[in-house]
Design an enzyme around this catalytic site. Structure first.
Site, PDB file in Angstrom:
ATOM      1  N   GLY A  37       0.807  -1.214   0.000  1.00 19.28           N
ATOM      2  CA  GLY A  37       0.000   0.000   0.000  1.00 19.28           C
ATOM      3  C   GLY A  37       0.837   1.259   0.000  1.00 19.28           C
ATOM      4  N   ASN A  38       0.183   2.387   0.346  1.00 17.44           N
ATOM      5  CA  ASN A  38       0.810   3.704   0.260  1.00 17.44           C
ATOM      6  C   ASN A  38       1.371   3.883  -1.159  1.00 17.44           C
ATOM      7  OD1 ASN A  38       3.312   5.793   1.234  1.00 17.44           O
ATOM      8  ND2 ASN A  38       1.235   6.120   1.906  1.00 17.44           N
ATOM      9  N   HIS A  42       4.249   1.965  -8.093  1.00 21.03           N
ATOM     10  CA  HIS A  42       3.237   0.905  -8.059  1.00 21.03           C
ATOM     11  C   HIS A  42       2.308   1.009  -9.273  1.00 21.03           C
ATOM     12  CE1 HIS A  42       4.051   1.440  -3.599  1.00 21.03           C
ATOM     13  NE2 HIS A  42       4.253   0.149  -3.754  1.00 21.03           N
ATOM     14  N   GLY A  57       8.697  -4.706  -8.777  1.00 18.09           N
ATOM     15  CA  GLY A  57       9.573  -3.631  -9.235  1.00 18.09           C
ATOM     16  C   GLY A  57      11.042  -3.996  -9.076  1.00 18.09           C
ATOM     17  N   LEU A  75      11.518   6.136  -6.475  1.00 21.00           N
ATOM     18  CA  LEU A  75      10.281   6.297  -5.707  1.00 21.00           C
ATOM     19  C   LEU A  75      10.146   5.154  -4.699  1.00 21.00           C
ATOM     20  CD1 LEU A  75       7.680   7.460  -8.393  1.00 21.00           C
ATOM     21  CD2 LEU A  75       9.277   8.807  -7.018  1.00 21.00           C
ATOM     22  N   SER A  76       9.763   5.514  -3.502  1.00 17.06           N
ATOM     23  CA  SER A  76       9.601   4.542  -2.419  1.00 17.06           C
ATOM     24  C   SER A  76       8.661   5.138  -1.378  1.00 17.06           C
ATOM     25  CB  SER A  76      10.961   4.269  -1.761  1.00 17.06           C
ATOM     26  OG  SER A  76      10.785   3.682  -0.485  1.00 17.06           O
ATOM     27  N   SER A  77       7.865   4.282  -0.776  1.00 12.51           N
ATOM     28  CA  SER A  77       6.965   4.774   0.284  1.00 12.51           C
ATOM     29  C   SER A  77       7.773   5.358   1.434  1.00 12.51           C
ATOM     30  CB  SER A  77       6.091   3.635   0.808  1.00 12.51           C
ATOM     31  OG  SER A  77       5.336   3.107  -0.255  1.00 12.51           O
TER      32      SER A  77
END
Ligand code: PAF
Length: 278
Positions: free
Chosen positions: A27-28, A33, A143, A180-182
């Site tokens: 999620g997030n 994603h 990913g 990109l990463s939560s």
């Protein structure tokens, strides 16, 4: 889009929906994603996304409790992307009790990120295998940003003849190169401004290591040193082959993988590259 929380409903949905690509997530959701969702759509008739913050893959001092949980916002994004199913089970659905069985993973699971996150990849593999058995997708998308995770999942699928095709999505980056990463949202504004330094060091390595006579360990050490001097706590910077084994002089298809802590946030990144034959 159908939002399902329970395994029984998932089974019913799956019976009515053939040819499924699954994107497992915690999620997030961000553009990384959503890129995987689009990739999934190119490969299957139906796209399922799972959101499950997996307690088994967090160490006792890691960020399980503060990991951002944003189900409503995530569901809106997935609806907009035309996802068919969002499977968002509770912990009680997926882990009604501590699992008695564990997957034994190759030595790679204790190297790189596994060296400082003991048990992490067993936790990942256990949940991914459970999700595979629950959703029974034809395809699953992961990913490349989590390169080691992707490699281990590929090994598990191959070794256990899991009838699922694994498709890898390219790492999505911010304009300044940060993957990109939560976890990027844990960075303070000052750390966020410095965060692309990890990617810059990996880029420098891929540039310099392309020559067959490059001194690989010296390049790794220089990048490590540069990050340390810039206030990072580097964990590892290593050049490996694309299966994440130590490269032999004959290996031309390589990847540089790195992990480093900036303040309280641990960031990982990697870059694939090729080098001249020796
Ligand atoms: O990459 C992730 O978000 C997680 O490790 C995964 C694959 C969903 C397993 O919990």
């Amino acid at each position: 889009m159908k939002l399902i929380h329970h395994i029984a409903e998932l089974r019913t949905w799956r019976e009515a929906n053939p040819h499924v690509a699954l994107v497992p997530t915690m999620g997030n959701l961000h553009e990384g994603h959503l890129h995987l969702v689009n990739l999934a759509r190119q490969h299957a008739e139906h796209v399922a996304v799972s959101i499950f913050v997996n307690p088994l893959q967090f160490g006792p001092t890691e960020d399980f409790t503060r990991y951002p949980r944003t189900l409503e916002r995530d569901a809106d994004k997935l609806r907009e992307c035309g996802v068919d199913l969002l499977f968002a089970p509770d912990v009680s659905q997926i882990l009604p009790a501590t699992p008695r069985c564990q997957i034994a993973l190759p030595a790679l699971a204790n190297q790189l990120c596994g060296a400082t996150r003991p048990g992490h990849f067993v936790g990942v593999a256990t949940i991914v295998l459970k999700l595979f058995n629950l959703v029974q997708p034809d395809i699953a998308c992961f990913g490349k940003k989590d390169y080691q995770q992707l490699s281990i999942i590929r090994m598990m699928v191959e070794d256990f003849n899991v009838p699922i095709e694994i498709i890898a999505g390219e790492t999505q980056r911010a304009a300044d190169g940060l993957a990109l990463s939560s976890r990027n949202q844990y960075l303070t504004p000052d750390e966020r401004a410095r965060a692309p330094q990890l990617f810059q060091q990996l880029q420098l390595i891929t540039h310099l290591a392309q020559q067959a006579d490059a001194n690989v360990s010296q390049l790794e050490q220089n990048a490590w040193q540069t990050l340390a001097e810039a206030g990072w706590q580097p964990d590892y910077i290593q050049i490996r082959n694309r299966h994440l084994a130590e490269p032999t002089p004959q290996d031309q298809q390589l990847v540089v993988v790195g992990a480093a802590r900036l303040g309280n946030t641990r960031l990982i990144d990697n870059l694939e590259f090729s080098r001249q034959p020796a």
